[in-house]
Design a protein around this motif. Structure first.
Motif, short mmCIF file in Angstrom:
data_model
loop_
_atom_site.label_atom_id
_atom_site.label_comp_id
_atom_site.label_asym_id
_atom_site.label_seq_id
_atom_site.Cartn_x
_atom_site.Cartn_y
_atom_site.Cartn_z
N LYS A 141 6.05 15.85 2.24
CA LYS A 141 7.05 15.08 2.99
C LYS A 141 6.68 13.62 3.06
CE LYS A 141 7.42 15.13 7.53
NZ LYS A 141 7.71 15.54 8.93
N ARG A 142 5.40 13.32 3.24
CA ARG A 142 4.99 11.92 3.37
C ARG A 142 5.24 11.15 2.08
NH1 ARG A 142 0.36 15.17 3.18
NH2 ARG A 142 -1.20 14.65 1.56
N PHE A 143 5.11 11.81 0.93
CA PHE A 143 5.39 11.16 -0.35
C PHE A 143 6.89 10.90 -0.49
CE2 PHE A 143 6.52 11.38 -4.87
CZ PHE A 143 5.70 10.39 -5.39
N LYS A 144 7.71 11.88 -0.14
CA LYS A 144 9.16 11.72 -0.24
C LYS A 144 9.65 10.63 0.72
CE LYS A 144 10.25 16.39 -1.83
NZ LYS A 144 10.96 17.66 -1.53
N LEU A 145 9.06 10.59 1.90
CA LEU A 145 9.43 9.53 2.85
C LEU A 145 9.14 8.16 2.25
CD1 LEU A 145 8.11 11.03 6.21
CD2 LEU A 145 10.48 10.41 5.74
N PRO A 196 0.82 -1.22 0.00
CA PRO A 196 0.00 0.00 0.00
C PRO A 196 0.85 1.27 0.00
CG PRO A 196 -0.84 -1.58 1.59
CD PRO A 196 0.48 -2.10 1.13
N SER A 197 0.31 2.32 -0.59
CA SER A 197 1.01 3.62 -0.65
C SER A 197 0.71 4.42 0.61
CB SER A 197 0.57 4.40 -1.89
OG SER A 197 0.91 3.72 -3.06
N THR A 198 0.79 3.76 1.74
CA THR A 198 0.54 4.41 3.02
C THR A 198 1.66 4.05 3.99
OG1 THR A 198 -0.84 2.54 3.70
CG2 THR A 198 -1.97 4.44 2.79
N ILE A 199 1.98 4.99 4.86
CA ILE A 199 2.98 4.76 5.89
C ILE A 199 2.34 5.06 7.25
CG2 ILE A 199 4.89 5.30 4.35
CD1 ILE A 199 5.06 8.08 5.60
N ILE A 259 -0.97 7.10 7.38
CA ILE A 259 -0.63 8.36 6.72
C ILE A 259 -0.72 8.13 5.22
CG2 ILE A 259 1.12 10.15 6.40
CD1 ILE A 259 2.28 9.28 9.14
N GLN A 260 -1.75 8.67 4.60
CA GLN A 260 -1.98 8.45 3.18
C GLN A 260 -1.06 9.35 2.34
OE1 GLN A 260 -4.04 6.11 2.18
NE2 GLN A 260 -5.22 5.70 4.03
N THR A 261 -0.57 8.83 1.23
CA THR A 261 0.19 9.67 0.30
C THR A 261 -0.68 10.06 -0.89
OG1 THR A 261 1.06 7.78 -0.97
CG2 THR A 261 2.33 8.51 0.94
N TYR A 262 -1.96 9.67 -0.83
CA TYR A 262 -2.89 9.93 -1.93
C TYR A 262 -3.36 11.38 -1.91
CZ TYR A 262 -7.50 9.81 -4.26
OH TYR A 262 -8.59 10.06 -5.05
#
Length: 360
Positions: A93-97, A25-28, A81-84
């Motif tokens: 920042k969440r996308f770069k992480l 998933p694209s979530t952290i 933490i969604q990157t969507y």
């Protein structure tokens, strides 16, 4: 020199190196979201069956995050933490992480703690290729990254980055062989690729590997919107409050078509899903026909993306084109093409470097 490829979709990450393909998933989430256990804490061994790994990045010193294929089972939906997002996604920042964690995950398959001269191929929605945002994304990737995975620090020096249209990955997967040679059909025919993703539906038309702008469009609706609409219908019809769309997503993933909130609360949504999917597909076909006014100019239509598993059968029936091809393993098709391109570039860079040594 190593070849890496990844696609950070709005729903799932697909990533590939020379050893494996990863889907997660694209979530952290922050490590603290997992909670604690007095029993588990007695063990000094890391739980390799947890479905996620721990990461630390120079982008957020001192914070420990988790990410992996099992993250949604390990963390409450409210803590994810969604990157969507469609709003300046590549600078978040969440996308770069997440991108850093992907690089660390791919690098962990190799023995060296410092990897030099990494080639990365990735994709973005077609209309975003060459924009200021995608160039900034490229600059972020093309540097030396220092990331810690499960306590082991790695340095990953990305020296070559190529950002291409997401649907082009599917074409390369279908029409490029393992040595990087492109099959003739790709350079002589006109293809329209329809890519059903989590946050977008992309229709791209390519002729001689060049995207035709007037016959291409990105529609900013995808499977996430289907999940949300079904969740809202369940809320309204069943009197449920605050149903997270992730329960609907899981119902599609496991094939049960049931939103299982707990053992006591389960809501079947097969009939609702059928209506929502038909409405969604009819709207997308209308959008496609508005952009692509003459279907006869296309030699072949190709259907791809993770959303094919949800809307593919309905789309195929309503679109009604004999030349429509549904690719095998549609969720991984574009990452396969990304990796073929990355591998071909890496081999070319190696030859260039060897020739330079010989001529020196």
């Amino acid at each position: 020199m190593l070849a890496f490829a990844f696609d950070v979709g709005n729903g799932f990450v697909k990533a590939k190196n020379g050893k494996r393909t990863l889907i997660a998933p694209s979530t952290i989430a922050k490590k603290e979201s997992v909670g604690s256990s007095s029993i588990i804490s007695m063990s000094t061994d890391y739980d390799t069956n947890s479905g996620y790994n721990e990461f630390e990045s120079q982008l957020d010193d001192g914070e420990v995050y988790i990410w992996g294929e099992g993250i949604k089972q390990a963390v409450d939906p409210d803590s994810l933490i969604q990157t969507y997002t469609h709003n300046n996604r590549y600078n978040q920042k969440r996308f770069k992480l997440l991108c850093s964690f992907i690089l660390a995950e791919l690098a962990s398959d190799y023995e060296d703690y410092e990897l030099d001269e990494i080639t990365v191929v990735t994709g973005v929605p077609s209309q975003e290729v060459g924009t200021k945002e995608s160039e900034e994304f490229k600059r972020f990737l093309q540097q030396k990254h220092v990331i810690t995975k499960n306590g082991v620090q790695r340095m990953i020096n990305v020296t070559d980055v190529r950002i291409i249209e997401q649907p082009l990955g599917t074409l390369l997967n279908e029409y490029m062989n393992e040595t990087g040679q492109i099959l003739k059909e790709l350079t002589t025919s006109t293809f329209t690729v329809i890519d059903f993703g989590a946050g977008t539906t992309i229709m791209d038309t390519f002729k001689n590997l060049k995207r035709l702008d007037d016959k291409s469009e990105t529609f900013y609706e995808g499977m996430n919107d289907i999940h949300k609409r079904i969740a809202k219908r369940i809320e309204r019809e069943q009197g449920v409050k605050g149903l997270d769309a992730s329960f609907v997503e899981e119902g599609f993933r496991n094939g049960k078509l049931i939103a299982e909130i707990s053992e006591r609360r389960k809501y079947p949504f097969e009939e609702i899903a059928e209506e929502v999917i038909i409405d969604f597909v009819e709207k997308r076909i209308s959008d496609i026909d508005t952009t692509l006014t003459n279907r006869n100019s296309i030699d072949k239509f190709i259907l791809t993306g993770g959303g094919v598993n949800i809307v593919g059968n309905v789309f195929k029936k309503l679109f009604n084109e004999e030349t429509l091809q549904v690719v095998n393993n549609s969720q991984e098709a574009n990452i396969g093409g990304f990796y073929k391109l990355s591998n071909a570039i890496t081999k070319k860079n190696k030859r260039t470097k060897q020739e330079a040594r010989i001529n020196a």
